[in-house]
Motif scaffolding. Sequence first.
Motif, PDB file in Angstrom:
ATOM      1  N   THR A 138       0.842  -1.197   0.000  1.00  0.00           N
ATOM      2  CA  THR A 138       0.000   0.000   0.000  1.00  0.00           C
ATOM      3  C   THR A 138       0.877   1.245   0.000  1.00  0.00           C
ATOM      4  N   TYR A 139       0.386   2.293  -0.654  1.00  0.00           N
ATOM      5  CA  TYR A 139       1.110   3.557  -0.655  1.00  0.00           C
ATOM      6  C   TYR A 139       0.114   4.706  -0.725  1.00  0.00           C
ATOM      7  N   TYR A 140       0.570   5.899  -0.343  1.00  0.00           N
ATOM      8  CA  TYR A 140      -0.285   7.071  -0.191  1.00  0.00           C
ATOM      9  C   TYR A 140      -0.245   7.901  -1.466  1.00  0.00           C
ATOM     10  N   VAL A 141      -1.439   8.314  -1.931  1.00  0.00           N
ATOM     11  CA  VAL A 141      -1.554   9.132  -3.141  1.00  0.00           C
ATOM     12  C   VAL A 141      -2.281  10.426  -2.783  1.00  0.00           C
ATOM     13  N   PRO A 142      -1.643  11.599  -2.882  1.00  0.00           N
ATOM     14  CA  PRO A 142      -2.322  12.876  -2.615  1.00  0.00           C
ATOM     15  C   PRO A 142      -3.407  13.128  -3.666  1.00  0.00           C
ATOM     16  N   GLU A 175      -4.949   5.899   0.753  1.00  0.00           N
ATOM     17  CA  GLU A 175      -4.067   4.747   0.612  1.00  0.00           C
ATOM     18  C   GLU A 175      -4.604   3.853  -0.495  1.00  0.00           C
ATOM     19  N   VAL A 176      -3.720   3.412  -1.384  1.00  0.00           N
ATOM     20  CA  VAL A 176      -4.128   2.561  -2.497  1.00  0.00           C
ATOM     21  C   VAL A 176      -3.249   1.316  -2.523  1.00  0.00           C
ATOM     22  N   MET A 177      -3.723   0.320  -3.240  1.00  0.00           N
ATOM     23  CA  MET A 177      -3.005  -0.935  -3.462  1.00  0.00           C
ATOM     24  C   MET A 177      -3.300  -1.379  -4.884  1.00  0.00           C
ATOM     25  N   TYR A 213       0.300  -7.032 -19.165  1.00  0.00           N
ATOM     26  CA  TYR A 213      -0.195  -7.052 -17.796  1.00  0.00           C
ATOM     27  C   TYR A 213      -1.469  -6.208 -17.698  1.00  0.00           C
ATOM     28  N   ALA A 214      -2.387  -6.651 -16.844  1.00  0.00           N
ATOM     29  CA  ALA A 214      -3.552  -5.854 -16.468  1.00  0.00           C
ATOM     30  C   ALA A 214      -3.347  -5.399 -15.025  1.00  0.00           C
ATOM     31  N   VAL A 215      -3.447  -4.108 -14.777  1.00  0.00           N
ATOM     32  CA  VAL A 215      -3.177  -3.529 -13.457  1.00  0.00           C
ATOM     33  C   VAL A 215      -4.428  -2.822 -12.970  1.00  0.00           C
ATOM     34  N   VAL A 216      -4.895  -3.163 -11.767  1.00  0.00           N
ATOM     35  CA  VAL A 216      -6.053  -2.522 -11.138  1.00  0.00           C
ATOM     36  C   VAL A 216      -5.580  -1.813  -9.881  1.00  0.00           C
ATOM     37  N   THR A 217      -5.993  -0.559  -9.712  1.00  0.00           N
ATOM     38  CA  THR A 217      -5.666   0.220  -8.523  1.00  0.00           C
ATOM     39  C   THR A 217      -6.875   0.239  -7.601  1.00  0.00           C
ATOM     40  N   TYR A 218      -6.699  -0.286  -6.361  1.00  0.00           N
ATOM     41  CA  TYR A 218      -7.760  -0.287  -5.361  1.00  0.00           C
ATOM     42  C   TYR A 218      -7.586   0.907  -4.424  1.00  0.00           C
ATOM     43  N   GLY A 219      -8.700   1.499  -4.020  1.00  0.00           N
ATOM     44  CA  GLY A 219      -8.698   2.436  -2.901  1.00  0.00           C
ATOM     45  C   GLY A 219      -9.075   1.682  -1.639  1.00  0.00           C
ATOM     46  N   LEU A 220      -8.201   1.692  -0.615  1.00  0.00           N
ATOM     47  CA  LEU A 220      -8.472   0.896   0.587  1.00  0.00           C
ATOM     48  C   LEU A 220      -9.757   1.349   1.275  1.00  0.00           C
TER      49      LEU A 220
END
Length: 677
Positions: A152-156, A164-166, A181-188
């Motif tokens: 997880t990392y923080y996105v302003p 925080e997203v993953m 590759y297929a990439v999905v960004t989750y919001g925690l």
Amino acid sequence: MTTVDEAMPWGAGRRSLWTALIGLVLAVLVTLVWLAGRYEISQVQSELERDTADAVSDLRSSFSRDVQTLQSLQSERPTIKAWHPEAVRLLRENREWLRIEWRDRQLNLKAFADSPWRAPTFERTPRTEVINETIQSCQRARRFNGPAYSSTYYVPQPDGLGMEVMELCLPMTQAGELTGYAVVTYGLQALLVERLGKTFGRRNEVSFTEADGTRLAIAGTQRRGLRLFTAQQLVDLPGNTLVLRMDGRRREPDLFPNVLTALVTGMSIALITVMVLLAKDSRRRLKAERDLADALAFRKAMEDSLVTGLRARDLEGRITYVNPAFCQMVGLEAEALIGHNAPMPYWPPEMVDEYKQRQAIRLAGNVPPREGFESVFMRADGTRFPVLIIEAPLISTVGVQTGWMGAVIDISEQRRVEEMSRASQERLQATARLATVGEMASLLSHELNQPLAAIASYANGSLNLLKDPEAVPQSMDDVHMALRRIAEQAGRAGRVINSVHDFVRRRDQAREAVAPHALFEAILPLVNLQARKLQVRVVTRIEARLPPVWCDRTMVEQVLLNLARNGMQAMDQPECRDRVLVLQAKRAASNAEQSWVEFAITDVGTGIEPDVAEQLFTPFFTTKAEGMGLGLSLCRTVIEQHGGHLDFEAQSPKGTVFRFTLPAVRSAHSPSAVVSA
């Protein structure tokens, strides 16, 4: 009066007994009430822990469904135009998805879609500044050959806040080949709200936390003024682990409504319960004692049957435990070892100072390498033997280091087998060198005949000049010139013989720093013998200021000679008119830890057929009628023993180039440093 006096002690004793009984009853009542409250609390806590476990199970199931959804999105080779509407549809159906990306094999972005439910995630922070987590997760996905999650990392965000997203990275394959590759960004935060908020967030507060308790995202509600209950569960994902925390507030347990009923019931239940608990506790105690005795006996039998020596030391270096295998290894009894500190009785006297220094470094807290380290021990009869020691900190049940535990393996037999293998390899290499010289015997004969014939001619001419006494003074200059020619031709023949001798003679396998041009110069006399016969022009190209290489000179010279001879023989065809053999040395791709030098031997022959190329390095495979089929196999073995790589490829427009690499000796390191590495 006497009767009254005698009755008073009895009455006082009876009152004391009743007081004790009342106190006991009150104590039992209070205990029962407290136990009932504790039981209700434990039930509430158990319910919360079950809810947390169910929430983790639901999360895992939803992540699995997400992977299947992404696989269906990439099930066929979609175009970017067809991919984007489908990605937007998935983002509408999954509010916790912030962004979907399509990346190629090199992780270059091909297409993306942002969630229509919120502002673009990377509007304030460029995507390229937070791409490292994506790269690492996709590298793990490629190794796992399946989905992998990033840390997880923080996105302003543009509103001044952040989240925080993953990320989930899924490799896409077609016919077993990686296509992207297929990439999905989750919001925690959205993940908690959408996946757990409707089911577990009504009565509890659900959050993702770090290992130290720091909350990353929170969802759900809490009722204030009630008692707080907390449960945590790990959410293990490929490549990442999250901590799911669930906080719930519940009312304190009520007291019993009827104290008298509770008293009678409690007393009865207490007496029965105490008897039952005592009986169960007695049985459990006996069972635990038997299990403990069995476990100790099993551990003792297991340790006694091990062939690996075990040794435990405390934080001061004293031996606290040895198993029978270790005692048998060093030839000493356990009583003679336990409690002993440096110097140990199994240390060779000449190595005591070195071992003391190594033990001091270990006791200072420096962890040894996981693969272990080699050492030398001494038996009671004074014989030395090599051992491999694998040592790790000895941690107590409370998590405190109490010493060091080591496994000691006698590697004497392994060393003997390695020595036999080395000797066999050396004999095989020597045989190959002799075979090479035997194949070149006709060339050597031709090369030696020329200087020997010249020597004989000059000698006969000198004798004829010296036969005429009157002409001796005038012919002395001619005699001197003839003697100089004889010396030159003798030196030429000597150089040919010495080059063959240096190539064939058997030397110890000692590695040293050798300049690349020195390797070429050592084999050029033998290469030129065959080159002159086959009408091959030999060209040497050495890059300026090349560092020396760390190698066994004899072995590498044999590799170069074998490859050069193969190249010249490949050009021994009528259709090959311009015959050129190029011997080249240059810098190869290097890194901060090790630099390399590349050697290349290039010919312009007919090339190598595909069916031959597949078996080219197979032992005993050869295309020559008189060949042994060991040359290229031995060449690859020698180069790999040096840590390098030998390969070949077709040369355009015709011919073949063989390349191999050797480790370079950097100027900042001495040869001794290379050996220790």
